[in-house]
Design a protein around this motif. Sequence first.
Motif, short mmCIF file in Angstrom:
data_model
loop_
_atom_site.label_atom_id
_atom_site.label_comp_id
_atom_site.label_asym_id
_atom_site.label_seq_id
_atom_site.Cartn_x
_atom_site.Cartn_y
_atom_site.Cartn_z
N SER A 102 -34.39 -31.46 -3.75
CA SER A 102 -33.52 -32.30 -4.58
C SER A 102 -32.68 -33.23 -3.71
O SER A 102 -32.50 -33.00 -2.51
CB SER A 102 -32.60 -31.42 -5.42
N GLU A 103 -32.16 -34.27 -4.34
CA GLU A 103 -31.26 -35.18 -3.63
C GLU A 103 -30.03 -34.43 -3.14
O GLU A 103 -29.53 -34.68 -2.04
CB GLU A 103 -30.85 -36.32 -4.56
N TYR A 106 -30.75 -32.53 0.04
CA TYR A 106 -30.81 -33.44 1.19
C TYR A 106 -29.41 -33.91 1.59
O TYR A 106 -29.01 -33.81 2.76
CB TYR A 106 -31.69 -34.65 0.87
N ASP A 107 -28.65 -34.39 0.63
CA ASP A 107 -27.33 -34.95 0.92
C ASP A 107 -26.37 -33.91 1.48
O ASP A 107 -25.58 -34.20 2.39
CB ASP A 107 -26.73 -35.57 -0.34
N ASP A 108 -26.42 -32.69 0.95
CA ASP A 108 -25.52 -31.63 1.43
C ASP A 108 -25.74 -31.34 2.91
O ASP A 108 -24.78 -31.19 3.68
CB ASP A 108 -25.73 -30.35 0.63
N VAL A 109 -27.00 -31.27 3.31
CA VAL A 109 -27.32 -30.94 4.71
C VAL A 109 -26.94 -32.09 5.63
O VAL A 109 -26.39 -31.88 6.72
CB VAL A 109 -28.81 -30.57 4.85
N ILE A 110 -27.23 -33.32 5.22
CA ILE A 110 -26.87 -34.48 6.05
C ILE A 110 -25.36 -34.55 6.22
O ILE A 110 -24.84 -34.81 7.33
CB ILE A 110 -27.41 -35.78 5.44
N ALA A 111 -24.61 -34.30 5.15
CA ALA A 111 -23.15 -34.37 5.23
C ALA A 111 -22.58 -33.29 6.12
O ALA A 111 -21.72 -33.55 6.97
CB ALA A 111 -22.55 -34.27 3.82
N ALA A 112 -23.04 -32.06 5.94
CA ALA A 112 -22.48 -30.93 6.69
C ALA A 112 -22.90 -30.93 8.15
O ALA A 112 -22.12 -30.59 9.04
CB ALA A 112 -22.89 -29.61 6.03
N ASN A 113 -24.14 -31.33 8.42
CA ASN A 113 -24.68 -31.23 9.77
C ASN A 113 -24.49 -32.49 10.61
O ASN A 113 -24.14 -32.41 11.79
CB ASN A 113 -26.17 -30.90 9.72
N GLN A 114 -24.74 -33.63 9.99
CA GLN A 114 -24.75 -34.88 10.76
C GLN A 114 -23.47 -35.70 10.60
O GLN A 114 -22.87 -36.13 11.58
CB GLN A 114 -25.97 -35.71 10.38
N LYS A 115 -23.04 -35.91 9.36
CA LYS A 115 -21.82 -36.69 9.17
C LYS A 115 -20.62 -35.99 9.79
O LYS A 115 -19.69 -36.64 10.29
CB LYS A 115 -21.55 -36.97 7.70
N SER A 116 -20.63 -34.67 9.79
CA SER A 116 -19.53 -33.91 10.40
C SER A 116 -19.39 -34.24 11.89
O SER A 116 -18.28 -34.30 12.41
CB SER A 116 -19.76 -32.41 10.23
N VAL A 117 -20.52 -34.47 12.55
CA VAL A 117 -20.48 -34.82 13.98
C VAL A 117 -19.83 -36.19 14.16
O VAL A 117 -19.01 -36.38 15.06
CB VAL A 117 -21.90 -34.79 14.58
N PHE A 118 -20.19 -37.14 13.30
CA PHE A 118 -19.51 -38.44 13.34
C PHE A 118 -18.02 -38.28 13.10
O PHE A 118 -17.19 -38.83 13.84
CB PHE A 118 -20.09 -39.40 12.30
N ASN A 119 -17.66 -37.54 12.04
CA ASN A 119 -16.25 -37.38 11.70
C ASN A 119 -15.45 -36.85 12.88
O ASN A 119 -14.39 -37.39 13.23
CB ASN A 119 -16.10 -36.41 10.52
N MET A 120 -15.96 -35.79 13.50
CA MET A 120 -15.20 -35.15 14.57
C MET A 120 -15.18 -36.00 15.84
O MET A 120 -14.14 -36.11 16.50
CB MET A 120 -15.78 -33.77 14.85
N MET A 121 -16.28 -36.61 16.19
CA MET A 121 -16.28 -37.47 17.38
C MET A 121 -15.37 -38.68 17.16
O MET A 121 -14.65 -39.10 18.07
CB MET A 121 -17.70 -37.92 17.74
N ARG A 122 -15.41 -39.23 15.95
CA ARG A 122 -14.57 -40.39 15.64
C ARG A 122 -13.09 -40.07 15.84
O ARG A 122 -12.32 -40.89 16.34
CB ARG A 122 -14.83 -40.83 14.19
N LEU A 123 -12.67 -38.87 15.45
CA LEU A 123 -11.25 -38.51 15.50
C LEU A 123 -10.81 -37.97 16.86
O LEU A 123 -9.66 -38.18 17.27
CB LEU A 123 -10.96 -37.47 14.41
#
Length: 246
Positions: A102-103, A106-123
């Motif tokens: 399901s969408e 897919y979205d849950d895994v991308i947010a938790a695994n990949q976007k989280s890395v952006f969020n933390m590195m950004r800050l």
Amino acid sequence: MRKVALVTGAKQGIGRAIAIALAKDGFDVAINCRNENSVPAAREVAAECMKYGVDADCFTADVSSLGECDEMVRKVVTQFTRIDVLVNNAGITRDGLIARMSEEQYDDVIAANQKSVFNMMRLVTPIMMKQREGRIINITSVVGLYGNPGQLNYAASKAAIVGMTYAAAKELGGRNITVNAVAPGCIGTEMTEKLPEKVKESMLAAIPLRRVGRPEDVADAVCFLAGDRAGYITGQVLSVDGGIIM
């Protein structure tokens, strides 16, 4: 002054092992967990870390949310005054075949695994830039390097982390900030226990060392990259997989 490490997703499994190993190496440790329900387990990890004579505390944040990450990072800096090491370990699985995924899966895994890395590195990056030093260690997976049936979303998220690691290493090297990734293979955790038996059997048969790894195996690699002896290593992906990637 002791250095400070912030580890996301550190209430159990690989994250727990990383937090404790860093404490053994003399780091104060900020332990991230997702929500209040996770706090008791995270506090147990903090108590284990403090046995080694360091300070440790838990901080709640859903790391897929930039706002929650921002609030957590501010609290960590207020309490510990600095962040020397960031370990992006938080991750989830929502496995399924492509035709049935399901969408939301897919979205849950991308947010938790990949976007989280952006969020933390950004800050955390601006903090490390002001300090003129820092270590960022991203936990990816061998699945992000060679794929795995039924884990399209997970493979995509972990492959993205590899690319992010390379890009960030090139951006931040001039500020004495190293960025590396560790790619665990089949490690004995609650997450891998949820895999179907046939998948686990096939993975074990493909491991030259013929055994499942321990969370401590991954933690040892992280501690090396966080330590003084890895000061000239950046933009690398260290596989901790018993040779399965060969």
